[in-house]
Motif scaffolding. Structure first.
Motif, PDB file in Angstrom:
ATOM      1  N   TYR B  10      -5.332 -27.982 -29.291  1.00  0.00           N
ATOM      2  CA  TYR B  10      -6.207 -26.912 -27.979  1.00  0.00           C
ATOM      3  C   TYR B  10      -6.981 -27.690 -27.836  1.00  0.00           C
ATOM      4  O   TYR B  10      -7.618 -28.564 -28.281  1.00  0.00           O
ATOM      5  N   LEU B  11      -7.083 -27.523 -26.404  1.00  0.00           N
ATOM      6  CA  LEU B  11      -8.156 -28.641 -26.045  1.00  0.00           C
ATOM      7  C   LEU B  11      -8.572 -27.250 -24.437  1.00  0.00           C
ATOM      8  O   LEU B  11      -7.685 -26.806 -24.385  1.00  0.00           O
ATOM      9  N   VAL B  12     -10.127 -27.767 -24.265  1.00  0.00           N
ATOM     10  CA  VAL B  12     -10.377 -26.707 -23.575  1.00  0.00           C
ATOM     11  C   VAL B  12     -10.866 -27.581 -22.447  1.00  0.00           C
ATOM     12  O   VAL B  12     -12.306 -28.150 -23.047  1.00  0.00           O
ATOM     13  N   LYS B  13     -11.169 -27.468 -21.083  1.00  0.00           N
ATOM     14  CA  LYS B  13     -12.027 -28.479 -19.920  1.00  0.00           C
ATOM     15  C   LYS B  13     -12.260 -27.695 -19.401  1.00  0.00           C
ATOM     16  O   LYS B  13     -11.525 -26.434 -18.973  1.00  0.00           O
ATOM     17  N   ARG B  14     -13.341 -28.568 -18.495  1.00  0.00           N
ATOM     18  CA  ARG B  14     -13.667 -27.567 -17.358  1.00  0.00           C
ATOM     19  C   ARG B  14     -13.108 -28.450 -15.244  1.00  0.00           C
ATOM     20  O   ARG B  14     -12.466 -28.818 -15.547  1.00  0.00           O
ATOM     21  N   PHE B  33       8.742 -37.933 -22.869  1.00  0.00           N
ATOM     22  CA  PHE B  33       8.406 -36.266 -21.778  1.00  0.00           C
ATOM     23  C   PHE B  33       7.507 -36.681 -22.358  1.00  0.00           C
ATOM     24  O   PHE B  33       7.305 -35.977 -23.043  1.00  0.00           O
ATOM     25  N   TRP B  34       7.014 -36.165 -21.254  1.00  0.00           N
ATOM     26  CA  TRP B  34       6.356 -34.721 -21.745  1.00  0.00           C
ATOM     27  C   TRP B  34       6.173 -33.679 -20.194  1.00  0.00           C
ATOM     28  O   TRP B  34       6.821 -33.481 -19.098  1.00  0.00           O
ATOM     29  N   TYR B  35       6.361 -32.498 -20.817  1.00  0.00           N
ATOM     30  CA  TYR B  35       6.589 -31.057 -20.492  1.00  0.00           C
ATOM     31  C   TYR B  35       5.533 -30.112 -20.958  1.00  0.00           C
ATOM     32  O   TYR B  35       4.059 -30.305 -20.844  1.00  0.00           O
ATOM     33  N   ARG B  36       5.440 -29.008 -19.392  1.00  0.00           N
ATOM     34  CA  ARG B  36       4.784 -28.309 -19.343  1.00  0.00           C
ATOM     35  C   ARG B  36       5.344 -26.875 -19.956  1.00  0.00           C
ATOM     36  O   ARG B  36       6.577 -26.882 -18.921  1.00  0.00           O
ATOM     37  N   GLN B  37       5.051 -26.119 -20.408  1.00  0.00           N
ATOM     38  CA  GLN B  37       5.706 -24.785 -20.771  1.00  0.00           C
ATOM     39  C   GLN B  37       4.847 -24.011 -20.529  1.00  0.00           C
ATOM     40  O   GLN B  37       3.453 -23.762 -20.963  1.00  0.00           O
ATOM     41  N   ASP B  38       5.248 -22.959 -19.342  1.00  0.00           N
ATOM     42  CA  ASP B  38       4.865 -21.452 -19.206  1.00  0.00           C
ATOM     43  C   ASP B  38       5.916 -20.277 -19.854  1.00  0.00           C
ATOM     44  O   ASP B  38       6.626 -20.221 -18.546  1.00  0.00           O
ATOM     45  N   PRO B  39       5.062 -19.140 -20.119  1.00  0.00           N
ATOM     46  CA  PRO B  39       5.594 -17.895 -19.995  1.00  0.00           C
ATOM     47  C   PRO B  39       6.827 -17.976 -18.579  1.00  0.00           C
ATOM     48  O   PRO B  39       6.051 -17.532 -17.483  1.00  0.00           O
ATOM     49  N   LEU B  78      -4.918 -36.258 -17.029  1.00  0.00           N
ATOM     50  CA  LEU B  78      -5.440 -35.080 -15.506  1.00  0.00           C
ATOM     51  C   LEU B  78      -6.201 -35.642 -14.562  1.00  0.00           C
ATOM     52  O   LEU B  78      -7.475 -35.880 -15.276  1.00  0.00           O
ATOM     53  N   GLU B  79      -6.103 -36.563 -13.754  1.00  0.00           N
ATOM     54  CA  GLU B  79      -6.952 -36.905 -13.034  1.00  0.00           C
ATOM     55  C   GLU B  79      -8.284 -36.397 -12.795  1.00  0.00           C
ATOM     56  O   GLU B  79      -9.717 -36.533 -12.712  1.00  0.00           O
ATOM     57  N   SER B  80      -7.580 -34.580 -12.090  1.00  0.00           N
ATOM     58  CA  SER B  80      -8.864 -34.053 -12.211  1.00  0.00           C
ATOM     59  C   SER B  80      -7.863 -32.479 -12.198  1.00  0.00           C
ATOM     60  O   SER B  80      -7.707 -32.149 -11.717  1.00  0.00           O
ATOM     61  N   ALA B  81      -8.800 -32.406 -13.488  1.00  0.00           N
ATOM     62  CA  ALA B  81      -8.042 -30.644 -14.298  1.00  0.00           C
ATOM     63  C   ALA B  81      -8.409 -29.738 -13.295  1.00  0.00           C
ATOM     64  O   ALA B  81      -9.891 -29.604 -12.642  1.00  0.00           O
ATOM     65  N   SER B  82      -7.733 -28.757 -13.216  1.00  0.00           N
ATOM     66  CA  SER B  82      -7.688 -27.965 -11.937  1.00  0.00           C
ATOM     67  C   SER B  82      -6.910 -26.300 -13.624  1.00  0.00           C
ATOM     68  O   SER B  82      -6.742 -26.535 -13.805  1.00  0.00           O
ATOM     69  N   THR B  83      -7.376 -25.288 -12.570  1.00  0.00           N
ATOM     70  CA  THR B  83      -7.129 -24.022 -13.384  1.00  0.00           C
ATOM     71  C   THR B  83      -6.192 -23.947 -13.698  1.00  0.00           C
ATOM     72  O   THR B  83      -5.265 -23.326 -14.796  1.00  0.00           O
ATOM     73  N   ASN B  84      -4.846 -24.224 -12.292  1.00  0.00           N
ATOM     74  CA  ASN B  84      -4.182 -24.155 -12.956  1.00  0.00           C
ATOM     75  C   ASN B  84      -3.232 -24.677 -13.600  1.00  0.00           C
ATOM     76  O   ASN B  84      -1.175 -24.725 -13.522  1.00  0.00           O
ATOM     77  N   GLN B  85      -3.185 -25.564 -14.305  1.00  0.00           N
ATOM     78  CA  GLN B  85      -2.429 -26.959 -15.329  1.00  0.00           C
ATOM     79  C   GLN B  85      -3.475 -26.194 -16.323  1.00  0.00           C
ATOM     80  O   GLN B  85      -2.407 -27.108 -17.380  1.00  0.00           O
ATOM     81  N   THR B  86      -3.633 -24.937 -16.647  1.00  0.00           N
ATOM     82  CA  THR B  86      -3.391 -24.260 -18.131  1.00  0.00           C
ATOM     83  C   THR B  86      -2.058 -24.287 -18.327  1.00  0.00           C
ATOM     84  O   THR B  86      -1.354 -23.314 -18.400  1.00  0.00           O
ATOM     85  N   SER B  87      -1.573 -24.403 -19.222  1.00  0.00           N
ATOM     86  CA  SER B  87      -0.359 -24.552 -19.905  1.00  0.00           C
ATOM     87  C   SER B  87      -0.618 -24.968 -21.497  1.00  0.00           C
ATOM     88  O   SER B  87      -1.444 -25.641 -22.309  1.00  0.00           O
ATOM     89  N   THR B 108      -0.072 -29.240 -27.770  1.00  0.00           N
ATOM     90  CA  THR B 108      -1.721 -29.428 -26.712  1.00  0.00           C
ATOM     91  C   THR B 108      -1.605 -27.537 -25.881  1.00  0.00           C
ATOM     92  O   THR B 108      -0.851 -28.109 -24.760  1.00  0.00           O
ATOM     93  N   ARG B 109      -2.380 -26.966 -26.214  1.00  0.00           N
ATOM     94  CA  ARG B 109      -2.352 -25.719 -25.872  1.00  0.00           C
ATOM     95  C   ARG B 109      -3.838 -25.902 -24.943  1.00  0.00           C
ATOM     96  O   ARG B 109      -5.293 -25.989 -25.609  1.00  0.00           O
ATOM     97  N   LEU B 110      -4.634 -26.201 -23.752  1.00  0.00           N
ATOM     98  CA  LEU B 110      -4.860 -26.540 -22.938  1.00  0.00           C
ATOM     99  C   LEU B 110      -5.438 -25.717 -22.137  1.00  0.00           C
ATOM    100  O   LEU B 110      -4.552 -25.339 -21.373  1.00  0.00           O
ATOM    101  N   THR B 111      -6.711 -25.435 -21.905  1.00  0.00           N
ATOM    102  CA  THR B 111      -6.833 -24.771 -21.474  1.00  0.00           C
ATOM    103  C   THR B 111      -8.087 -25.519 -20.044  1.00  0.00           C
ATOM    104  O   THR B 111      -9.720 -25.608 -20.685  1.00  0.00           O
ATOM    105  N   VAL B 112      -8.520 -24.794 -18.694  1.00  0.00           N
ATOM    106  CA  VAL B 112      -9.093 -25.561 -18.106  1.00  0.00           C
ATOM    107  C   VAL B 112      -9.846 -24.256 -17.906  1.00  0.00           C
ATOM    108  O   VAL B 112      -9.096 -23.131 -16.779  1.00  0.00           O
ATOM    109  N   THR B 113     -11.399 -23.796 -17.698  1.00  0.00           N
ATOM    110  CA  THR B 113     -12.046 -23.376 -17.083  1.00  0.00           C
ATOM    111  C   THR B 113     -12.724 -23.318 -15.888  1.00  0.00           C
ATOM    112  O   THR B 113     -13.535 -24.803 -16.155  1.00  0.00           O
TER     113      THR B 113
END
Lengths: 115, 113
Positions: B10-14, B33-39, B78-87, B108-113
């Motif tokens: 788990y990771l929380v970033k701004r 490989f790197w994937y992102r998984q969204d509902p 992620l060079e500059s994290a954005s909220t739409n990269q929460t995944s 890794t569950r990443l939350t960008v706030t």
């Protein structure tokens, strides 16, 4: 663009029921189709299918591929609560002579099995 | 036993922060490989690598970069994290030139706030 579509997106059944999950695909230069099961974390491999009409079987799970109609099904008989998971279908296509193992995944089917 | 590990569960970033996600495999696999998984969207491929220092864009590379300096390690940046990269971010590896099964890390569950 390669495309993989799974149906249904979610399914709720009771223990003992039999379920069929569907996966259809549109890819150029198909090589293989894979099924994965994902519980709380990492997807785990179930089957790889490359030839039409040959059923792969593992316990209560089985899968078959139809390369003419471009789909695969995953059957689970006598379901148990431990079968509750997301089931993922993925397709490998060859580009430029190789694929490097690159997969295109469907949306997944969420299966919930109630006692 | 086959193993793919990811640096954080788990990771929380701004918003605007630079984020590094690390993946290590101990199977001497060529491909990572790197994937992102969204509902409702399944797994979507961000980047993959078939050899050290080699990388290829996947289906959704925008906003991401990768690094593979050693065979066993593949980093997603992620060079500059954005909220739409929460995944949920999943790393995987596989041997050789064909899709023999991919082995996945725990995610890794990443939350960008």
């Amino acid at each position: 663009e390669d495309k993989v579509v799974q149906s249904p997106l979610s399914l709720v059944v009771h223990e003992g029921d039999t379920v069929t999950l569907n996966c259809s695909y549109e890819v150029t230069n198909f090589r293989s189709l894979l099924w994965y099961k994902q519980e709380k974390k990492a997807p785990t491999f179930l089957f790889m299918l490359t030839s039409s009409g040959i059923e792969k079987k593992s316990g209560r799970l089985s899968s078959i591929l139809d390369k003419k109609e471009l789909f695969s099904i995953l059957n689970i008989t006598a379901t148990q609560t431990g079968d509750s998971a997301i089931y993922l279908c993925a397709v490998e296509a060859i580009a430029g002579g190789t694929s490097y193992g690159k997969l295109t995944f469907g949306q997944g089917t969420i299966l919930t099995v109630h006692p | 036993d086959v193993k793919v590990t990811q640096s954080s569960r788990y990771l929380v970033k701004r918003t605007g922060e630079k984020v590094f996600l690390e993946c290590v495999q101990d199977m001497d696999h060529e491909n990572m490989f790197w994937y992102r998984q969204d509902p409702g969207l399944g797994l979507r491929l961000i980047y993959f690598s078939y050899d050290v220092k080699m990388k290829e864009k996947g289906d959704i590379p925008e906003g991401y970069s990768v690094s593979r300096e050693k065979k066993e390690r593949f980093s997603l940046i992620l060079e500059s994290a954005s909220t739409n990269q929460t995944s949920m971010y999943l790393c995987a590896s596989s041997p050789g030139l064909a899709a023999l099964q991919q082995y996945f890390g725990p995610g890794t569950r990443l939350t960008v706030t």
